[in-house]
Enzyme design. Structure first.
Site, PDB file in Angstrom:
ATOM      1  N   HIS A 171       0.804  -1.293   0.121  1.00  0.00           N
ATOM      2  CA  HIS A 171      -0.149  -0.197  -0.012  1.00  0.00           C
ATOM      3  C   HIS A 171       0.893   1.322  -0.029  1.00  0.00           C
ATOM      4  CE1 HIS A 171      -4.406  -1.076   1.294  1.00  0.00           C
ATOM      5  NE2 HIS A 171      -3.834  -2.045   0.499  1.00  0.00           N
ATOM      6  N   GLU A 216      -6.220  -0.909  -6.557  1.00  0.00           N
ATOM      7  CA  GLU A 216      -7.309  -0.195  -5.698  1.00  0.00           C
ATOM      8  C   GLU A 216      -6.987   1.442  -6.114  1.00  0.00           C
ATOM      9  OE1 GLU A 216      -6.527  -1.460  -2.056  1.00  0.00           O
ATOM     10  OE2 GLU A 216      -7.857  -3.029  -2.140  1.00  0.00           O
TER      11      GLU A 216
END
Length: 311
Positions: free
Chosen positions: A37, A105
């Site tokens: 991330h 994402e």
């Protein structure tokens, strides 16, 4: 069966996660997995979300664990750049590094693209990128790119899916899957969807989440406090662009939804029962993610149980 410990960069800093990986090795784990991330799902997190790739290098150097990272090709990481990073870790740790590729994402990838594609386009890009990366790692060349470092042992490349529909779709063009384990029926549905298309010899790895604490009430509180936002529907997970947006959307996730998908565990016996349930899925690898703050207690409990009984 390989049993892995999940290092959540969305929750903890890199020094603490490295220490936990060392403790996981001592407790008998075979592997460690890492998220990739650039931002956490929770706006309140500070001093977290370190870069996964240098951290993986440190873990592979400091331990004998194998390592896996779930990452997204083609946005933050152009395909040849990602292939080079994969090849480097594979060459430094032969046979101990695997990668799983996902469609991405917006939280992590949107800043690197002018337009965030819809799911069909993201899936098409993933398929093309997975094929090219695998070819580069195996042969060093595609029609458009060249990889000058070809690892002696080409690493396994899997594809990630979080729904039965996507798992079934992936099964038509890939034979190694990473997916999630939440409720037993939904988990079995994903597994069956992939196996029905991929056939014999296909490899499946599960990532299963629990919340480990001293009492069930405490474990449930930790699950909601730590991992409510990621329990949003997959389409929301892919589209929300910032931690602030996740915080707002996460308010709509009920406590019951969190507890249904994240197993609250408050004893060694309950932990063993959970592992029995996961082992019954008969997959190649299970990665255990404790979402609570009690990471060392979780690792120590698994050490007491002895992981050999599930291999």
């Amino acid at each position: 069966m390989i049993i892995g410990y999940h290092a959540s960069h969305e929750q903890f800093g890199p020094r603490e996660l490295l220490e936990l990986a060392l403790e996981a090795e001592d407790a008998g784990f075979d592997a460690v997995s890492s998220s990739d991330h650039i931002a956490p799902w929770d706006v309140k997190r500070e001093n977290v979300c370190a870069a996964a790739w240098p951290w993986l290098g440190a873990v592979l150097e400091r331990t004998r664990l194998s390592a896996t990272v779930v990452t997204t090709p083609g946005y933050r990481y152009p395909v040849p750049v990602l292939a080079q990073m994969i090849a480097t870790l594979a060459e430094l740790s032969p046979g101990r590094f695997r990668v799983a590729l996902g469609s991405g994402e917006a939280l992590n990838e949107r800043s690197s693209t002018e337009r965030w594609p819809d799911k069909d386009e993201r899936d098409a890009r993933l398929r093309a990128a997975a094929t090219e990366i695998s070819t580069l790692l195996e042969t060093g060349r595609t029609s458009e790119n060249r990889l000058y470092l070809r690892p002696e042992v080409p690493p396994e490349v899997a594809v990630a899916a979080v729904t039965a529909y996507t798992a079934g779709s992936v099964s038509t063009w890939w034979r190694s899957l990473v997916t999630i384990a939440d409720t037993p029926p939904a988990t079995q549905e994903r597994i069956d969807a992939f196996r029905s298309g991929a056939g014999e010899g296909a490899r499946i790895a599960l990532k299963a989440q629990c919340s480990f604490a001293s009492t069930r009430e405490h474990a449930e509180r930790e699950a909601v406090a730590q991992w409510r936002n990621p329990m949003l529907p997959p389409e929301k997970l892919a589209e929300l662009p910032t931690p602030e947006a996740f915080a707002a959307a996460g308010e709509q996730v009920s406590r019951d939804t969190v507890i249904e998908k994240i197993r609250p565990i408050s004893s060694d016996r309950e932990l063993g029962d959970w592992l029995d349930e996961l082992a019954a899925f008969d997959v190649a690898e299970i990665t255990l993610h404790n979402v609570s703050a009690h990471q060392r207690e979780f690792v120590q409990a698994l050490g007491r149980l002895g992981l050999d009984r599930w291999r």
